[in-house]
Write a protein that holds these residues in place. Structure first.
Motif, short mmCIF file in Angstrom:
data_model
loop_
_atom_site.label_atom_id
_atom_site.label_comp_id
_atom_site.label_asym_id
_atom_site.label_seq_id
_atom_site.Cartn_x
_atom_site.Cartn_y
_atom_site.Cartn_z
N TRP A 158 68.35 31.25 75.53
CA TRP A 158 68.82 32.48 76.14
C TRP A 158 68.69 32.37 77.65
O TRP A 158 67.91 31.59 78.17
N ASN A 216 67.97 34.49 81.27
CA ASN A 216 67.35 35.68 81.81
C ASN A 216 67.92 35.90 83.20
O ASN A 216 67.71 35.10 84.11
N SER A 261 69.72 40.94 72.37
CA SER A 261 68.80 41.05 73.50
C SER A 261 68.94 42.44 74.09
O SER A 261 69.95 43.11 73.93
N ILE A 275 64.21 39.96 72.81
CA ILE A 275 65.15 39.47 71.82
C ILE A 275 64.65 39.95 70.47
O ILE A 275 63.49 39.73 70.11
N TRP A 305 73.42 41.95 74.30
CA TRP A 305 74.08 40.75 73.81
C TRP A 305 73.80 40.68 72.32
O TRP A 305 72.71 41.02 71.88
N THR A 323 67.67 40.02 79.46
CA THR A 323 67.92 38.83 78.65
C THR A 323 69.36 38.87 78.14
O THR A 323 69.80 39.89 77.63
N ARG A 324 70.07 37.75 78.30
CA ARG A 324 71.48 37.67 77.90
C ARG A 324 71.79 36.35 77.22
O ARG A 324 71.02 35.42 77.25
N ASN A 325 72.99 36.30 76.67
CA ASN A 325 73.63 35.07 76.22
C ASN A 325 72.78 34.23 75.27
O ASN A 325 72.41 33.12 75.57
N ILE A 326 72.47 34.77 74.11
CA ILE A 326 71.73 34.04 73.09
C ILE A 326 72.65 33.00 72.45
O ILE A 326 73.77 33.32 72.05
N GLU A 327 72.17 31.77 72.39
CA GLU A 327 72.93 30.68 71.75
C GLU A 327 71.99 29.85 70.89
O GLU A 327 70.78 29.80 71.15
#
Length: 125
Positions: free
Chosen positions: A115, A117, A74, A81, A63, A103-107
């Protein structure tokens, strides 16, 4: 070691469609994307793709996000991260959740990084 986009000769539309399958993010006229262990970038106005970051063998970027002129990504097993400058300078690990995590989708919201998990089944900050 110099690495380039694996398909530099594709027509622009085909390249766009191909890249839409990969994690991508744009900032101004620059598009960033992940490929295998690498993060690559290209100026949309011209020029060749260039390597921003070559990751370790156990850290495939999953990501990618740009925030405050920093690149964040990530990794897939281990669940880390990372951050660096937009040209890949000063890469470092911010968060390490262990070897058996994704780990995905960092905002970013109100000055906080969030994030998800996938393995641990939660949203973290």
């Amino acid at each position: 070691m110099s690495r380039h986009c694996p398909y530099p000769d594709l027509p622009a539309l085909a390249a766009f469609l191909f890249m839409s399958l990969l994690p991508t993010v744009t900032l101004g006229d620059t598009v960033y994307w992940t490929w295998d262990r690498d993060i690559l970038a290209k100026d949309l106005q011209g020029g060749d793709p260039y390597l921003v970051h070559h990751g370790p063998s156990d850290g495939r970027p999953m990501w990618i996000k740009v925030h405050d002129d920093q690149l964040f990504w990530s990794t897939y097993f281990p669940g880390q991260i990372w951050t660096s400058g937009l040209k890949g300078e000063n890469p470092r690990i911010l968060i390490d959740q262990g070897n058996d995590t994704v780990t995905r989708n960092i905002e970013f919201h109100n000055g906080q990084m969030y994030w998800a998990n996938e393995v641990l089944g939660g949203i973290y900050k």
